[in-house]
Design a protein around this motif. Structure first.
Motif, PDB file in Angstrom:
ATOM      1  N   HIS A  27      10.180 -35.848   8.782  1.00 43.93           N
ATOM      2  CA  HIS A  27       9.343 -37.021   8.479  1.00 43.93           C
ATOM      3  C   HIS A  27      10.243 -38.115   7.909  1.00 43.93           C
ATOM      4  O   HIS A  27      10.932 -37.882   6.905  1.00 43.93           O
TER       5      HIS A  27
ATOM      6  N   SER B 113      14.238 -38.899   1.392  1.00 44.50           N
ATOM      7  CA  SER B 113      13.475 -38.309   0.270  1.00 44.50           C
ATOM      8  C   SER B 113      14.265 -38.221  -1.030  1.00 44.50           C
ATOM      9  O   SER B 113      13.679 -37.926  -2.071  1.00 44.50           O
TER      10      SER B 113
ATOM     11  N   SER C  81       7.275 -40.423   1.342  1.00 45.83           N
ATOM     12  CA  SER C  81       6.672 -39.737   2.499  1.00 45.83           C
ATOM     13  C   SER C  81       7.706 -38.960   3.312  1.00 45.83           C
ATOM     14  O   SER C  81       7.353 -38.185   4.193  1.00 45.83           O
TER      15      SER C  81
ATOM     16  N   PHE D 231      -2.438 -39.418   1.285  1.00 44.64           N
ATOM     17  CA  PHE D 231      -1.027 -39.740   1.015  1.00 44.64           C
ATOM     18  C   PHE D 231      -0.446 -40.434   2.246  1.00 44.64           C
ATOM     19  O   PHE D 231      -0.646 -39.954   3.371  1.00 44.64           O
TER      20      PHE D 231
ATOM     21  N   LYS E 253       1.775 -41.492   5.306  1.00 45.59           N
ATOM     22  CA  LYS E 253       2.645 -40.653   6.135  1.00 45.59           C
ATOM     23  C   LYS E 253       3.831 -41.473   6.627  1.00 45.59           C
ATOM     24  O   LYS E 253       3.756 -42.702   6.723  1.00 45.59           O
ATOM     25  N   ALA E 254       4.909 -40.786   6.951  1.00 44.29           N
ATOM     26  CA  ALA E 254       6.088 -41.480   7.475  1.00 44.29           C
ATOM     27  C   ALA E 254       5.797 -41.980   8.889  1.00 44.29           C
ATOM     28  O   ALA E 254       4.927 -41.446   9.578  1.00 44.29           O
TER      29      ALA E 254
ATOM     30  N   SER F 242       4.824 -39.944  -6.526  1.00 48.92           N
ATOM     31  CA  SER F 242       4.367 -40.161  -5.150  1.00 48.92           C
ATOM     32  C   SER F 242       2.835 -40.247  -5.102  1.00 48.92           C
ATOM     33  O   SER F 242       2.266 -40.613  -4.083  1.00 48.92           O
TER      34      SER F 242
ATOM     35  N   SER G 233       5.981 -36.332  -1.494  1.00 46.99           N
ATOM     36  CA  SER G 233       4.522 -36.209  -1.361  1.00 46.99           C
ATOM     37  C   SER G 233       4.156 -34.966  -0.554  1.00 46.99           C
ATOM     38  O   SER G 233       3.097 -34.367  -0.761  1.00 46.99           O
TER      39      SER G 233
END
Ligand code: URA
Length: 433
Positions: free
Chosen positions: A397, A362, A374, A328, A330-331, A126, A250
């Motif tokens: 998320h 995930s 994410s 990182f 994000k969703a 990730s 992540s």
């Protein structure tokens, strides 16, 4: 030799010889023994068990079915760790750099997540650019140069275990202590380290639902490791509650960074300190209190975090993401789940929470499935916390809009809220050495 006779012998509760076990393992890997006969033998083992000798012979036959990693090109003692699998278990990301930063060598092959448990390889992937596949030569060179490398488990590491594990998964023979012990230890022995620390999880979110079963498994694992000439220690740890506050690839890397910076949640930090202490104690042959001092120092003086950055950089990952975790991705949807009642969180079902996280993207059901790095769950309240009606319990998320409603409903079902305050649960139940 005939497979029929081997099945019959185990069905009748007799002990299999080393030659019979090797005949089965080698024949199955070469497709000379069909699934139906192998399934019958696995079920007979599940029902009638195996002696320590049989388990050791099965382990060695599976370890020898593929590449036996030769780490002799690495100077110094090599130490490995393995978890029997849990939810929110990002300990390798933390423990491996800690241990390497105090001078132990970590040449680690990690697995991918399957089902409701996550895998270190996916978590590392990730991070933008991080390469989990390295030629053997580079892997060895890297450990010699910076003391650490974490790559994905090669296809040829204990291939018999891979094939047998798949069959166990569809024949209701996963939860067998001889089969789990030989599966784990075949990979550890083939991975070539001198010392092994095992994290045997017990509770709702683990294969071993009770302490007694976990202890039995831990004893077998330690016994096999020691017989194979690798000093082995097993910690029996709590998996009723997810570890830390983040579940999902992540999200877990970001939480691991917090722990490495000394700002992580207590449960996760403490378990990492315990695991790393055992690894350092074995590897440096020092007493536990001295090892613990080194481990804590490596977090407080920043050397563990620096080692993690070095690892990421060496394996072509984008270090700026480690320095600034807000980078990182994000969703798209970050949805709050609120409590519909007041009370203490009496229980959380870690396995259900792991499954909800998978449904948000995930995890993967099958090896070929793509995962969304994410996606996952941020837990805001955990077992023992008091919540008022309307308080936010967690944030889901995801990029999968259609998964949200069911996930919200299931998340509430995974928690038991009560007027009673639960007793504080232990994190580490026992150490077997
Ligand atoms: N982990 C393994 O590697 N094998 C098992 O059988 C169970 C957990």
């Amino acid at each position: 030799m005939k497979m029929y006779d081997i099945i019959q012998k185990k069905r009748d509760k007799c002990k299999l010889s080393k030659e019979e076990i090797e005949y089965f393992v080698n024949g199955y890997v070469k497709d000379e023994i069909p699934d139906y006969q192998s399934s019958a033998l696995l079920m007979a083992i599940y029902l009638n068990g195996m002696t320590d000798d049989e388990i050791t012979n099965l382990t060695m036959a599976m370890a020898n079915s593929g590449e036996m990693l030769d780490l002799s090109g690495i100077e110094g003692k090599k130490v490995d760790k393995h978890s029997t699998g849990g939810v929110g278990d990002k300990t390798t990301l933390i423990v491996a750099p800690i241990v390497a930063s105090v001078g132990c060598k970590v040449a680690k092959m990690s697995g991918r997540g399957l089902g409701f448990t996550g895998g270190t390889t996916d978590k590392l992937e990730s991070i933008e650019g991080y390469q989990v596949e390295l030629p053997r030569k580079d892997f060895i060179n890297q450990v010699n140069q910076i003391g650490i490398s974490v790559i994905s488990q090669s296809e040829n590491l204990a291939p018999a275990d891979k094939k047998i594990y798949k069959l166990r998964d569809v024949t209701a023979t996963i939860e067998s202590i001889p089969l789990i012990a030989s599966s784990i230890m075949s990979k550890k022995i083939a991975s070539g380290a001198d010392y092994i620390v095992l994290d045997v999880k017990t509770g709702e979110g683990a294969f071993m639902k009770t302490f007694d079963r976990a202890k039995e498994l831990a004893n077998k694992l330690v016994n096999i490791g020691n017989l194979a000439g690798k000093k082995t220690v097993a910690l029996i740890t709590n998996m009723n509650i997810p570890l830390g506050y983040e579940v999902g690839n992540s999200l877990e890397v970001k939480e691991a960074i917090k722990v490495l910076n000394g700002e992580g949640p207590t449960d996760l930090t403490n378990i990492c300190i315990e695991l790393a202490t055992c690894m350092v104690m074995l590897c440096k042959n020092i007493d536990k209190s001295k090892a613990e001092e080194l481990v804590k120092e490596s977090i407080s003086n920043g050397s563990a975090f620096n080692k993690f950055k070095e690892l990421v950089e060496y394996q072509h990952g984008n270090v700026s993401w480690i320095e600034n975790p807000d980078l990182f991705p994000k969703a798209k949807y970050n949805i709050e789940v609120s409590s519909n009642t007041s009370g203490y969180i009496y229980k959380m079902n870690a396995e259900k929470i792991g499954k909800i996280s998978c449904s948000l993207g995930s995890g993967r059901e099958r090896k070929e499935d793509k995962i969304d790095y994410s996606a996952g769950i941020t837990l805001l309240k955990k077992t023992g916390d008091f919540v008022n009606k309307g308080d936010v319990l967690a944030i889901l998320h995801t990029n999968l809009e259609d998964s949200i409603d069911v996930a919200k409903e299931k998340y509430l079902e995974a928690l038991e809220i009560s007027d009673l305050k639960p007793e504080k649960e232990k994190l580490v139940y026992d150490i077997v050495m």
